[in-house]
Every structure is written in structure tokens, then in C-alpha cells.
Design a protein around this motif. Sequence first.
Motif, PDB file in Angstrom:
ATOM      1  N   ALA A 129     105.574  96.296  18.831  1.00 19.41           N
ATOM      2  CA  ALA A 129     106.456  96.137  17.680  1.00 19.41           C
ATOM      3  C   ALA A 129     107.290  94.877  17.806  1.00 19.41           C
ATOM      4  O   ALA A 129     107.756  94.538  18.896  1.00 19.41           O
ATOM      5  CB  ALA A 129     107.365  97.361  17.550  1.00 19.41           C
ATOM      6  N   SER A 186     110.694  93.680  16.359  1.00 21.40           N
ATOM      7  CA  SER A 186     111.897  94.122  15.656  1.00 21.40           C
ATOM      8  C   SER A 186     112.813  92.929  15.428  1.00 21.40           C
ATOM      9  O   SER A 186     113.080  92.159  16.352  1.00 21.40           O
ATOM     10  CB  SER A 186     112.632  95.192  16.478  1.00 21.40           C
ATOM     11  OG  SER A 186     111.773  96.286  16.754  1.00 21.40           O
ATOM     12  N   VAL A 213     111.087  95.671  10.831  1.00 23.50           N
ATOM     13  CA  VAL A 213     110.212  95.923  11.985  1.00 23.50           C
ATOM     14  C   VAL A 213     108.749  95.879  11.563  1.00 23.50           C
ATOM     15  O   VAL A 213     108.345  96.539  10.609  1.00 23.50           O
ATOM     16  CB  VAL A 213     110.521  97.299  12.622  1.00 23.50           C
ATOM     17  CG1 VAL A 213     109.603  97.545  13.817  1.00 23.50           C
ATOM     18  CG2 VAL A 213     111.984  97.385  13.046  1.00 23.50           C
ATOM     19  N   HIS A 237     104.996  96.600  13.175  1.00 21.04           N
ATOM     20  CA  HIS A 237     104.435  97.259  14.364  1.00 21.04           C
ATOM     21  C   HIS A 237     102.953  97.557  14.181  1.00 21.04           C
ATOM     22  O   HIS A 237     102.448  97.671  13.057  1.00 21.04           O
ATOM     23  CB  HIS A 237     105.219  98.534  14.702  1.00 21.04           C
ATOM     24  CG  HIS A 237     105.293  99.545  13.599  1.00 21.04           C
ATOM     25  ND1 HIS A 237     104.567 100.721  13.620  1.00 21.04           N
ATOM     26  CD2 HIS A 237     106.017  99.580  12.456  1.00 21.04           C
ATOM     27  CE1 HIS A 237     104.847 101.434  12.534  1.00 21.04           C
ATOM     28  NE2 HIS A 237     105.717 100.765  11.813  1.00 21.04           N
ATOM     29  N   LEU A 283     109.287 101.731  19.234  1.00 23.20           N
ATOM     30  CA  LEU A 283     110.274 101.386  18.209  1.00 23.20           C
ATOM     31  C   LEU A 283     111.689 101.571  18.732  1.00 23.20           C
ATOM     32  O   LEU A 283     112.581 100.761  18.446  1.00 23.20           O
ATOM     33  CB  LEU A 283     110.047 102.242  16.962  1.00 23.20           C
ATOM     34  CG  LEU A 283     108.694 102.048  16.259  1.00 23.20           C
ATOM     35  CD1 LEU A 283     108.561 103.019  15.098  1.00 23.20           C
ATOM     36  CD2 LEU A 283     108.521 100.621  15.788  1.00 23.20           C
TER      37      LEU A 283
END
Length: 422
Positions: free
Chosen positions: A25, A27, A83, A85, A373
Motif C-alpha cells: 500500500a 498511503s 491510499v 493498495h 493498511l
Amino acid sequence: MRSGKAGCGLQYAVKRSGSAVGYCALSIKCGTRDEAGYHCGIAHFTEHTIFKGTEKRSASTINSYLDRLGGELNAFTTKEEIVFHATVLKEDLSKAASLLFELATCPTFPEQEIQTEKGVVIDEIHSYKDTPSEDIYDRFEEMIFKGHPLSGNILGTTASVKKITREELLAFVKEKFQPCRMAFTVVADIDEERMEKGLVKLAEKFFGKEPASCPTLQECEERGQGIFPCSNRSVPSAEPFDKTISKRNHQANCVIGALAPSLYQERERLATVLLCNILGGPATNSILNSVLREKNGWVYGVECGYTQFTDTGLVAITLGCDKSNLEKCLKAIDKEIAKLQAEPLSERRLKAAKKQLLGQIAISGDNGETQCLSMGKSLLAYGKISDGKDNRTLVEGISAADVQEMAIKIFDRNRLSKLIYI
């Protein structure tokens, strides 16, 4: 686990798991609250349209790239984050990581794709408006955060989305998508050291080896901006409200809530987490679920949620019920809150509540995607990742008096707001 910071300023963390499936991911500390100077909803719209083409790939190539590998590519936007992912087989992690970096650094936002996506997002806005339980919560947030950056609706409005331009999207990405605002996380059955070296090399490929011109942590703290750069931290100050809006719906919907501790008020935050879990958490034995649904059958569902931001938090009790049951539900909620305010939990009850919360955290964290996450969010918020032992120690340190104190403060009638759709 291995974690650190690349020369460009991007933070990263790599955690080994026992699964053949890999999760990664990217972010970015940039959400709805960071839209000042742009049209409302641009953060979410950027998340949607960033998949529509880069300098190297077309929209169709991006959409099919991980599909052909049996993987998945996804994204979401919150008030404070965007985000991106991916989920792939562990041997394809480097391909997924490279794609995520590419999306964040060289999107092209083709004009035709922008117009098409505007229709998609506007349909999404209308869909939320047609769902009272969703619409009322968005409206509640707008009202309780009035005059504050957190008041903005994540989706934006139909009017604001129509006005977003390609030039605006490019400017937004250029300003906000800086490596010092990013965290890249990986959870997979891989060699952590080897993956770490690969990530740093990849970050240098896309961002260079030199730090971007973001403020330092010390500069941010001096400006009162918290642990991450380019923030606009300030505590909301809107007056509490009690409002009923006629919607002519079959069901009555209600949100009751107040401002709560922020991410950085550690003890108060954890006491609030425990309080909300006891009062209206996901378990069937939570107080409000037991009283309103299981015992009396007044509601299909009721919950007490706690959303944590960098400068504040929001505790909100949400429910939907038959209009004839609304007053009974409100009186029952007042009664149960008053009990929690009047006297601290017994030692036995507190111990059971802590065990239940820790169990929920452990089960949730056992999912690789959830871990990935969560790691990204932790890096952006705290600059580090706490392990399970730290969390257990912190939760175990919460006393019955701490929980009672938060019940008194958060559900103080002079601070409480209420919104009803009927």
C-alpha cells in the motif's frame, strides 16, 4: 519487521507473513481536509481518475495489469488520507509496487476520462443521498465540524465535481503527492531485508535520492501542525446542535455525538475506544445492541463509533428505527450513558471488556491487508509502528476511572449534538 525512511523522505515498513499472498500500500497524508484552494471533492476525484492513465500506461493497461497476474488494485480516500493498495502473489510484489509509485508520480488525467469519471462520481453522490443512514452521517459531520477543514464531504458536491479541471488535478498531485507525505508498506512471505533494499531503490527511481522540500518535523511542531508536514491542525469550535429534518422516510435515522480525543491524546483515546466498544461496539453483547435490539427489538442495528483525526476525534451513536420507536430509543440511550457516567465499571467488567477489545484487535490484525493498511496509517501518524505487545500494555493500563471520565466528558449534555431524519 523492517522499517525506515528513503533518502527522498518516503517512509516504509516491510513485514513478513506466512501467506503466499502479498499486500502492499502507498498511503499519502492528503485527504479531504487538504482541499483548501481547490474544488471540494478533488482528493476523492484524484483517487478515481489517477487510474485513467500515466505517462507510460493507458487506462486499459493499468486496469488489466494486475488482473492478468490474478491480483487486485484498489484505492480509497478519507478526510486525512488517500491510499492506493494492491493484492498479488508474493512474487509479483515488485510489479505492484512499481505500478503504485507510477500512479502517484506521473498521472496524465486524460480529458475524456475526466468527463466520464465525473458521471461516475456524481452517481455515487446521488446514491449516498438516496441512503438516509449514509447521508445523515455526512450531514452530521458537516455540521459538527462547521468552519473547519474536516467539515468537507469526501465525495464533494455535484456542482463542485463538475468544476474540477485537468489542470487542477495536476496541480493537486504536484503539491500534495510529496514523498515526505507518503508511507509504503508491505506484508508478505518475503525476505524483509531484500524487500527493503528493493523498495529504497524503487523510491529513488521515482523520487530521486534527495529529500523533497517539505517542512521538517521540528518545523511542523513549531507551527503547531503535528507529526506530519503540511497539515492544518486546529480544533473545531462549532456550537452543539439539536436538529430534526423532515425527509418523509419510512424509517427514522438518528446520530448523536460529540468531539472526542485526537490520535495524539493516547490515554484519553484508548479509554474512548474502550468506552465505545462497551457502549455500542460490533459485538452483540454491547450495551446498546443488547438493550435496543436484543431485549426490545426497537432497532435493526445501533452502534457507537469513534473516528480519530490528528487534531480531534468524533464519537457518534448511529441508529435507524421505526418512527414510533425513536423516543424510546433516545430515552434508553440516555439512561445507559448516565449509568456509565454515574459509577466506574467493576473490576470484573473492566477486565472482560479489555479482553474482548484485545481479541477484536488481534482477529482484525490477523488479516494481511488490514495489517498493511494499518502500518501505513501508523507511519504517517506516529512515524513508527507499535507491535501487539505495546497495544496490550496500553489497553491494560486503562482504568475504570479513565473510562468513566471519558463518558462524562464526551457525553456531557452541553457538548452533545443530535441530528434526526424523520
